[in-house]
Each structure stands twice: as structure tokens, then as C-alpha cells.
Design an enzyme around this catalytic site. Sequence first.
Site, PDB file in Angstrom:
ATOM      1  N   ASP A  41      18.150  59.177  31.321  1.00  0.00           N
ATOM      2  CA  ASP A  41      18.718  60.226  32.181  1.00  0.00           C
ATOM      3  C   ASP A  41      20.004  60.831  31.651  1.00  0.00           C
ATOM      4  O   ASP A  41      20.346  61.956  31.991  1.00  0.00           O
ATOM      5  CB  ASP A  41      18.937  59.695  33.603  1.00  0.00           C
ATOM      6  CG  ASP A  41      19.977  58.589  33.674  1.00  0.00           C
ATOM      7  OD1 ASP A  41      20.338  57.997  32.627  1.00  0.00           O
ATOM      8  OD2 ASP A  41      20.436  58.285  34.799  1.00  0.00           O
ATOM      9  N   ASN A  42      20.756  60.113  30.848  1.00  0.00           N
ATOM     10  CA  ASN A  42      22.002  60.632  30.255  1.00  0.00           C
ATOM     11  C   ASN A  42      22.532  59.602  29.268  1.00  0.00           C
ATOM     12  O   ASN A  42      21.946  58.523  29.103  1.00  0.00           O
ATOM     13  CB  ASN A  42      23.069  60.938  31.324  1.00  0.00           C
ATOM     14  CG  ASN A  42      23.283  59.836  32.325  1.00  0.00           C
ATOM     15  OD1 ASN A  42      22.947  59.971  33.511  1.00  0.00           O
ATOM     16  ND2 ASN A  42      23.833  58.715  31.886  1.00  0.00           N
ATOM     17  N   HIS A  84      17.388  57.913  43.531  1.00  0.00           N
ATOM     18  CA  HIS A  84      18.687  58.583  43.449  1.00  0.00           C
ATOM     19  C   HIS A  84      18.643  60.074  43.782  1.00  0.00           C
ATOM     20  O   HIS A  84      19.416  60.864  43.231  1.00  0.00           O
ATOM     21  CB  HIS A  84      19.334  58.365  42.090  1.00  0.00           C
ATOM     22  CG  HIS A  84      20.837  58.282  42.186  1.00  0.00           C
ATOM     23  ND1 HIS A  84      21.647  58.012  41.117  1.00  0.00           N
ATOM     24  CD2 HIS A  84      21.672  58.439  43.255  1.00  0.00           C
ATOM     25  CE1 HIS A  84      22.917  58.007  41.502  1.00  0.00           C
ATOM     26  NE2 HIS A  84      22.953  58.259  42.792  1.00  0.00           N
ATOM     27  N   SER A 126      21.883  54.081  42.490  1.00  0.00           N
ATOM     28  CA  SER A 126      22.261  53.253  41.341  1.00  0.00           C
ATOM     29  C   SER A 126      22.511  51.801  41.738  1.00  0.00           C
ATOM     30  O   SER A 126      22.904  51.508  42.870  1.00  0.00           O
ATOM     31  CB  SER A 126      23.514  53.821  40.670  1.00  0.00           C
ATOM     32  OG  SER A 126      23.266  55.096  40.127  1.00  0.00           O
ATOM     33  N   ARG A 164      17.891  63.565  37.180  1.00  0.00           N
ATOM     34  CA  ARG A 164      16.608  63.139  37.753  1.00  0.00           C
ATOM     35  C   ARG A 164      15.952  64.278  38.526  1.00  0.00           C
ATOM     36  O   ARG A 164      14.728  64.446  38.494  1.00  0.00           O
ATOM     37  CB  ARG A 164      16.825  61.916  38.640  1.00  0.00           C
ATOM     38  CG  ARG A 164      17.202  60.700  37.843  1.00  0.00           C
ATOM     39  CD  ARG A 164      17.819  59.572  38.658  1.00  0.00           C
ATOM     40  NE  ARG A 164      18.381  58.626  37.714  1.00  0.00           N
ATOM     41  CZ  ARG A 164      17.682  57.657  37.129  1.00  0.00           C
ATOM     42  NH1 ARG A 164      16.413  57.472  37.449  1.00  0.00           N
ATOM     43  NH2 ARG A 164      18.250  56.861  36.242  1.00  0.00           N
ATOM     44  N   LYS A 199      28.264  59.596  28.646  1.00  0.00           N
ATOM     45  CA  LYS A 199      27.895  59.990  30.003  1.00  0.00           C
ATOM     46  C   LYS A 199      29.023  60.796  30.658  1.00  0.00           C
ATOM     47  O   LYS A 199      30.195  60.463  30.518  1.00  0.00           O
ATOM     48  CB  LYS A 199      27.606  58.737  30.829  1.00  0.00           C
ATOM     49  CG  LYS A 199      27.333  58.980  32.292  1.00  0.00           C
ATOM     50  CD  LYS A 199      27.053  57.654  33.001  1.00  0.00           C
ATOM     51  CE  LYS A 199      26.778  57.868  34.477  1.00  0.00           C
ATOM     52  NZ  LYS A 199      26.412  56.605  35.158  1.00  0.00           N
ATOM     53  N   LYS A 218      14.472  53.293  40.196  1.00  0.00           N
ATOM     54  CA  LYS A 218      15.556  54.030  40.844  1.00  0.00           C
ATOM     55  C   LYS A 218      15.147  55.467  41.184  1.00  0.00           C
ATOM     56  O   LYS A 218      14.643  56.200  40.336  1.00  0.00           O
ATOM     57  CB  LYS A 218      16.761  54.028  39.906  1.00  0.00           C
ATOM     58  CG  LYS A 218      17.920  54.905  40.326  1.00  0.00           C
ATOM     59  CD  LYS A 218      19.043  54.800  39.316  1.00  0.00           C
ATOM     60  CE  LYS A 218      20.080  55.884  39.506  1.00  0.00           C
ATOM     61  NZ  LYS A 218      21.169  55.804  38.537  1.00  0.00           N
ATOM     62  N   ASP A 250      18.169  54.244  32.460  1.00  0.00           N
ATOM     63  CA  ASP A 250      19.435  54.734  32.999  1.00  0.00           C
ATOM     64  C   ASP A 250      20.604  54.433  32.049  1.00  0.00           C
ATOM     65  O   ASP A 250      20.862  53.268  31.732  1.00  0.00           O
ATOM     66  CB  ASP A 250      19.682  54.056  34.351  1.00  0.00           C
ATOM     67  CG  ASP A 250      20.667  54.819  35.214  1.00  0.00           C
ATOM     68  OD1 ASP A 250      21.633  55.353  34.666  1.00  0.00           O
ATOM     69  OD2 ASP A 250      20.472  54.867  36.437  1.00  0.00           O
ATOM     70  N   ASP A 251      21.303  55.490  31.607  1.00  0.00           N
ATOM     71  CA  ASP A 251      22.512  55.356  30.784  1.00  0.00           C
ATOM     72  C   ASP A 251      22.253  54.812  29.378  1.00  0.00           C
ATOM     73  O   ASP A 251      23.131  54.195  28.779  1.00  0.00           O
ATOM     74  CB  ASP A 251      23.554  54.451  31.474  1.00  0.00           C
ATOM     75  CG  ASP A 251      24.211  55.104  32.665  1.00  0.00           C
ATOM     76  OD1 ASP A 251      23.815  56.227  33.035  1.00  0.00           O
ATOM     77  OD2 ASP A 251      25.125  54.489  33.256  1.00  0.00           O
ATOM     78  N   CYS A 281      23.433  60.972  36.643  1.00  0.00           N
ATOM     79  CA  CYS A 281      22.140  60.522  37.168  1.00  0.00           C
ATOM     80  C   CYS A 281      21.384  61.513  38.045  1.00  0.00           C
ATOM     81  O   CYS A 281      20.303  61.979  37.685  1.00  0.00           O
ATOM     82  CB  CYS A 281      22.336  59.234  37.965  1.00  0.00           C
ATOM     83  SG  CYS A 281      23.032  57.873  37.015  1.00  0.00           S
ATOM     84  N   HIS A 293      22.253  50.883  33.111  1.00  0.00           N
ATOM     85  CA  HIS A 293      23.401  51.230  33.958  1.00  0.00           C
ATOM     86  C   HIS A 293      24.099  49.937  34.376  1.00  0.00           C
ATOM     87  O   HIS A 293      23.448  48.929  34.662  1.00  0.00           O
ATOM     88  CB  HIS A 293      22.875  51.978  35.188  1.00  0.00           C
ATOM     89  CG  HIS A 293      23.932  52.641  36.025  1.00  0.00           C
ATOM     90  ND1 HIS A 293      24.879  51.925  36.733  1.00  0.00           N
ATOM     91  CD2 HIS A 293      24.170  53.953  36.297  1.00  0.00           C
ATOM     92  CE1 HIS A 293      25.654  52.770  37.400  1.00  0.00           C
ATOM     93  NE2 HIS A 293      25.250  54.016  37.144  1.00  0.00           N
TER      94      HIS A 293
END
Length: 490
Positions: free
Chosen positions: A313-314, A135, A158, A80, A335, A133, A36-37, A76, A261
Site C-alpha cells: 500500500d505504501n 481500513h 491498522s 486502499r 511512507k 486489513k 502494509d508498509d 494506508c 506495519h
Amino acid sequence: MYSKYLKVILLVLSWMFSQVASAQAPHPNIVLFFVDDLGYGDLGSYGHPYIRTPNLDKLAREGQRWTDFYVAAPVCSPSRGALLTGQLPVRSGLFGRRIHVMFPNDSHGIPASAYTLAEGLKDAGYTTGIFGKWHLGDMPEAFPTRHGFDYWFGLPYSNDMNSLGALDMTEVYRLRAKGEDEKVNASFGNLYEYFKDPKVEYWNTPLWKSSRSPNGYEDRVVEKPIQQDTLTKRLTFEAMKFIEENKEEPFFAYIPHPMPHLPLFPGEEFLGTSKGGSYGDVVEELDWSVGKIVEQLEFLGISDNTLVIFTSDNGPWNSANILLSGSSGGLHGSKGSTWEGGVREPAIFWWPKKIKPAVISEIGSTMDIYVTALALAGIKSPGITDGLDLSSVLFSEALSPRISMPYFQRGLLKAYRLNNFKLHYYDAVEDKLLDSPTLYDLSQDPGELQDVAADHPDVVDAINREAELLLETIPYVEPIFDLRLIEEGL
């Protein structure tokens, strides 16, 4: 003479038996890490000078390291959703024009009509588990176990949500409608202060364990709040337990680690060990996690029949605090933007004896993982997908079937890439239409610094035609994330 013919017959029969055996070989196990991130430049193999990622770097050397790999959204939930459905967010409805991601206590989630990657693999005989996660909805009907997964151990959203004193997302929009922005800003200001010195009790996020069986579903909260400083380790060991228990049959282990994240909670063994600060500590622990799971695959003797994929994811959350966030590796943006730094991600594919070492500078997308994984499992993608099968690139280093990439955000086609050129129609962060589209040659200018639209009117015309065709043919679905506001009259 007869011995000569017999030898030929035996060779033919041997070839036939080998083909049958190959056709009957078990489908490959699939282990998919989706952190994540993470920034494009946050791994050693992608150029970070201080963060040590030896396990991922080893996979990158022994497998394929992709340089131009994209997510379908720069935040996010829609990202996903695209990974798990193989569809652009505007096709699946997993996006919002006003609410960018899903928040706690939403009565909506991923729709029952969505055919997820887990459902496809389940239909092919796989056992499926998710560790991390989700989400895509926090109501029971939206849980992963209702959408193809046999087992889930992880977070519904998150790791920064349900923070101490935070406003409910519906309340945020209600206050803004009244012009009371100061209260909203104060709430978000508190959140940023928490990030600087995070403590477990600041976030009342639940850790769920959910399973399904012929007798139904079993859901329970393991703890609330989550002890986030041990979370990466526990997710790793849960995934390893799942792999051990299912090593005899094909399995799909989806490992969407909640970090890096914010808030950052490195484990005790990693705290203060990286030159990259607490962010580096967390990334190095994620690298440890990958290493432990790959080591287990090798110990169990199943690595040669396991495809391991690692991506994110980003891009990094630089808007929160640059000292707590990752690196876009020289790419513009982060992001939340459709600059390259928001949507281009590290991507590593590793499968011993199947994938040869290579650096792939072709275009790929997380939506392609959906189609590729199903193809390896012998399942044809149902209905319309926006993904493509990358098998030819993975196993023969052919050219990618993907030559273009649309960049959607909040339901808008903000940019479009065709071959090496990327055309921006909107401001990459705000929903503001540009007076004139800007064009960048990513092969020469990956930082998107020099607008060359005036030099390539033919390229602009070609991209416009492709973009118009996409917009004419794609059916826009009602944005699911905004439904809670519509129901509240907001």
C-alpha cells in the site's frame, strides 16, 4: 479431392470450436496480496541482501516483476481506496486534508456510491472474500461485506490502532486546538515505546468475521484484542479455506496482510530467524503465506487459471524507528512522502502459461489493477476511472498504456511523472509549495538527487501542461476523512 476439402472444413470447424471454447472459458480466479508498509527494497528479488523471500522471488522469476509500479497515495486508507475503486483519492473522496487515514469510531467510510473491484467481480459471477486489513471505515455500513465482498475475516483498521492509553483522533485535534500539544505528543510517544517491545495487550484491536447471504449480514467479533503473533497464519488458512470451498467457480481472494506495519508480531516459527531482525521475520512469514496459497492453487489444479498479484500500500514507516522498518531500496523517502520511496512498490504478476517471465520497466499503478481485473472478468469499468488496462503488457509484453503518474497527498498534486521525468511542485513531506519546481530523470537518478529542471525547460513545460489539464478536469470531492472534525466543529 473431396478428402482435401473435408480436411479444410474440419480444420475450419476445429478452429471455430476452439474460439467458442475459449470465449466460454471460465473467468480467471484472482488472488491479490496487498501487504502494509513494505519497502521497495524489502524482497530478495528487489535487492534485499538479508531478508529471504524464496516464494515471492520464484513468482518474480516465473512471472512479471515490475520496477516502476505506484500506489495512488503514500499512506494506508487513500491507497486502499484507490486500489478498490480505480480512482484517485481526490476523485473518490477517500482522503483527508487534515486527517490522513481513517481512525476507529468514524461515522463515515467508503461511500455506497463507490463501485468497488469486489462489486464488479461479483457482478461477473465471482465469489469474493477479503482476509486482512480493510481500513475504509469501521461502522457496519462501511464493512467489506456491504461493498461487494461475500466474506471478511480481518481487521477494520491498522494493527496499531486502539492502543493502550491512546487518545481518540477527535480528541487529538481538540487538544491541539487548545494548544495542549504536550498531551498529544505524550500519547504518540507511548505508542513508539510499545513498538520497541510489543505485547498483544497493548492494542485493543478487534478481529471481525462478517458474511453476507440472501438472508442479510452476519457480523461478529472473533476476538479482542487480536492475538497478533498468530494473525498472519490464521489469515492465510482462512484464505486457503475460502479457495478450497470455491475452487469450482471463479473467485476473488483479496489478502491485505496487516504487516509489516508496526507493531511487528512474527509467528513463533519465524521469531528470530531472519538476519533482518523482527521486521525481516515478519516479511519472511508473509513470503511463507504467499507460498502456502500458491502451493494450494497448484495442488487443486487451478493455478493455470489464476492470476496472482503481489504489491503493497505504501513505502516503509521509517519515521517510527529505522531499526523496525523496511528499506526503500535506494529510493529517496518513505511512507508519508511523495518521494519515490513513499509511493513506488514491488509488484509481481504471476499466471502460469499466460504471463511469460519478464522484468517490466514500464509505469503501472494499483489503480490499473482495478481496470485490468474487471476486463479479465468481462466487465467494463463503470463511470470514470483513473486506471488503465494492463492486459497487453501482461500477456504480450507490449508497452504500458500508462505514461504518466500524478502524486497526490492530502488533496494536493505534489508531483507529476511523465515518461522518465518527475516534477515536484511541493515539498515531498510537508504541504509547502516549492519556490521553483524540481525535476528528476528517474531513468538515470531514481534516488531523486539531482535537479535537472534548468537543463530541460521543454520537459517542465510538457509536464505542467499535463498537470494543469488534470487539475482542470478532475472534480474534487469533499474529503471524507475530515468529516468527523467538521461535525465536531473542529
